[in-house]
Design an enzyme around this catalytic site. Sequence first.
Site, PDB file in Angstrom:
ATOM      1  N   GLY A 118       0.825  -1.216   0.000  1.00  0.00           N
ATOM      2  CA  GLY A 118       0.000   0.000   0.000  1.00  0.00           C
ATOM      3  C   GLY A 118       0.855   1.260   0.000  1.00  0.00           C
ATOM      4  CG  ASP A 156       1.474  -7.936   9.296  1.00  0.00           C
ATOM      5  OD1 ASP A 156       0.504  -8.714   9.305  1.00  0.00           O
ATOM      6  OD2 ASP A 156       2.358  -7.958   8.417  1.00  0.00           O
ATOM      7  CB  ILE A 157      -4.104  -8.014   9.887  1.00  0.00           C
ATOM      8  CG1 ILE A 157      -3.720  -8.962   8.744  1.00  0.00           C
ATOM      9  CG2 ILE A 157      -4.611  -6.696   9.319  1.00  0.00           C
ATOM     10  CD1 ILE A 157      -4.928  -9.504   7.990  1.00  0.00           C
ATOM     11  CB  ALA A 172      -5.340 -10.492   1.063  1.00  0.00           C
ATOM     12  CB  SER A 204     -10.681 -13.873  -5.480  1.00  0.00           C
ATOM     13  OG  SER A 204     -10.198 -14.008  -6.788  1.00  0.00           O
ATOM     14  CE1 TYR A 259      -5.847 -13.313  -3.821  1.00  0.00           C
ATOM     15  CE2 TYR A 259      -6.780 -13.931  -5.944  1.00  0.00           C
ATOM     16  CZ  TYR A 259      -6.768 -13.114  -4.831  1.00  0.00           C
ATOM     17  OH  TYR A 259      -7.684 -12.090  -4.727  1.00  0.00           O
ATOM     18  CE  LYS A 279      -8.241 -12.738  -1.192  1.00  0.00           C
ATOM     19  NZ  LYS A 279      -8.605 -11.501  -0.510  1.00  0.00           N
ATOM     20  CG  ASN A 303      -9.965  -9.870 -14.007  1.00  0.00           C
ATOM     21  OD1 ASN A 303     -10.623 -10.899 -13.862  1.00  0.00           O
ATOM     22  ND2 ASN A 303      -8.661  -9.885 -14.169  1.00  0.00           N
ATOM     23  CG  PHE A 328       0.943 -13.604 -19.461  1.00  0.00           C
ATOM     24  CD1 PHE A 328       2.230 -13.343 -19.914  1.00  0.00           C
ATOM     25  CD2 PHE A 328       0.507 -12.951 -18.303  1.00  0.00           C
ATOM     26  CE1 PHE A 328       3.065 -12.461 -19.244  1.00  0.00           C
ATOM     27  CE2 PHE A 328       1.331 -12.064 -17.633  1.00  0.00           C
ATOM     28  CZ  PHE A 328       2.612 -11.811 -18.102  1.00  0.00           C
TER      29      PHE A 328
HETATM   30  N1  UDP Z   1      -2.286 -10.759 -18.819  1.00  0.00           N
HETATM   31  C1  UDP Z   1      -1.460 -10.743 -19.957  1.00  0.00           C
HETATM   32  N2  UDP Z   1      -0.317 -10.007 -19.905  1.00  0.00           N
HETATM   33  C2  UDP Z   1       0.057  -9.276 -18.813  1.00  0.00           C
HETATM   34  C3  UDP Z   1      -0.787  -9.296 -17.674  1.00  0.00           C
HETATM   35  C4  UDP Z   1      -1.950 -10.056 -17.718  1.00  0.00           C
HETATM   36  O1  UDP Z   1      -1.767 -11.389 -20.966  1.00  0.00           O
HETATM   37  O2  UDP Z   1       1.136  -8.645 -18.838  1.00  0.00           O
HETATM   38  C5  UDP Z   1      -3.538 -11.561 -18.852  1.00  0.00           C
HETATM   39  C6  UDP Z   1      -3.593 -12.642 -17.799  1.00  0.00           C
HETATM   40  O3  UDP Z   1      -3.051 -13.849 -18.301  1.00  0.00           O
HETATM   41  C7  UDP Z   1      -5.106 -12.746 -17.546  1.00  0.00           C
HETATM   42  C8  UDP Z   1      -5.616 -11.330 -17.802  1.00  0.00           C
HETATM   43  O4  UDP Z   1      -4.599 -10.667 -18.554  1.00  0.00           O
HETATM   44  O5  UDP Z   1      -5.701 -13.603 -18.494  1.00  0.00           O
HETATM   45  C9  UDP Z   1      -5.874 -10.546 -16.521  1.00  0.00           C
HETATM   46  O6  UDP Z   1      -4.732 -10.677 -15.675  1.00  0.00           O
HETATM   47  P1  UDP Z   1      -4.549  -9.829 -14.371  1.00  0.00           P
HETATM   48  O7  UDP Z   1      -3.201 -10.165 -13.801  1.00  0.00           O
HETATM   49  O8  UDP Z   1      -4.833  -8.387 -14.654  1.00  0.00           O
HETATM   50  O9  UDP Z   1      -5.713 -10.308 -13.401  1.00  0.00           O
HETATM   51  P2  UDP Z   1      -6.097 -11.783 -12.833  1.00  0.00           P
HETATM   52  O10 UDP Z   1      -7.033 -12.374 -13.859  1.00  0.00           O
HETATM   53  O11 UDP Z   1      -4.850 -12.544 -12.611  1.00  0.00           O
HETATM   54  O12 UDP Z   1      -6.805 -11.462 -11.558  1.00  0.00           O
END
Ligand code: UDP
Length: 334
Positions: A36, A51-52, A75, A117, A141, A145, A170, A208
């Site tokens: 933060g 810290d919590i 978190a 989440s 992660y 949650k 998201n 990705f």
């Molecule tokens: N993503 C991507 N390139 C990046 C960051 C994220 O392709 O540099 C993709 C990631 O694989 C996912 C989507 O974007 O499918 C959202 O990712 P982010 O990390 O924003 O949120 P998450 O879904 O992990 O909560």
Amino acid sequence: MSVLVLGGAGYIGSHAVHQLIDQQTKVIVIDNLQTGHQDAIHPQAVFYEGDIKDITFMRHVFRNESIDAVFHFAANSLVGESVEKPLEYFDNNVYGTQVLLQVMKEFDLKKIVFSSSAATYGEPEDVPITEDMSTNPSSPYGETKLMMEKIMKWCDIAYGIRYVALRYFNVAGARRSGIIGEDHQPETHLVPIILQAALGQRDHITIFGDNYDTADGTCIRDYIHVEDLIEAHILALDHLNKGGRSETFNLGSNQGFSVKEMIEAAHTVTGKEISVKTGERRAGDPSILIASSKKATALLGWKPTRTSIETIIQDAWNWHANHPNGYLKDVTPK
Ligand code: UDP
């Protein structure tokens, strides 16, 4: 009414603090400033740095302050990092929540709204996802949650601590005034990364994986504006204040956008060229996550208003273009 916001210096927590103060609620913030930012904390909030997981510190805050309810955002929240550091995630997220609930029990505090989440679902059995679908997290992660939700359930049964678990999809965008926004070091989230590429701070964005079973091969996500998300927390608190029972809700926009579509939308909003490369899949990423938020609409009366993807990106862009270094004030070499 006075609300304790855990993680109130973070991206989502700081928006909650501002929106609570907008409606004249007294706010106490706890944050360890691990991720933060001091400057994200509203000047009218009472701030405790700590810290919590530190029960002595937590008891000190609860003794000092009169608190009616808790908003829990504190978190670790990165899917990829959690695959590499599961123990850190279980410690901060699960053990941290256990300490919090222990102190809430000791001080007879019975209401909590907390960040869960969409990662609790894992690869979903169907879309849009409803709250009754099976939960099989594909990352530590998501597992933390889900464990937090289960711990809350048993603490409700044993101690009468009522909760609302909000399963975020998201989260993106920023406060409309542009004074607070998203700033992670290092940044891993899609929208800020695309906008950093648009600003020329990165020479490209890496997608990705483009071999997922989706129309254009890239992952599909449901993007929700941070201000709409916080509105749901405030309605969840009303629900608990009126004596409502513990509930779990999805928070999303009921619409999915692929990574490629997000890059295209950002190009339209910013008018900037965004250079793109394709890389490997990221561990722990499900191919498609889209929420059904019907339950939140029906039970809480939640009506998100900033749902267009262009609006979400535009608000994020206002923040990034005006704060290219986030909360860092002076980046010029001396
Ligand atoms: N993503 C991507 N390139 C990046 C960051 C994220 O392709 O540099 C993709 C990631 O694989 C996912 C989507 O974007 O499918 C959202 O990712 P982010 O990390 O924003 O949120 P998450 O879904 O992990 O909560």
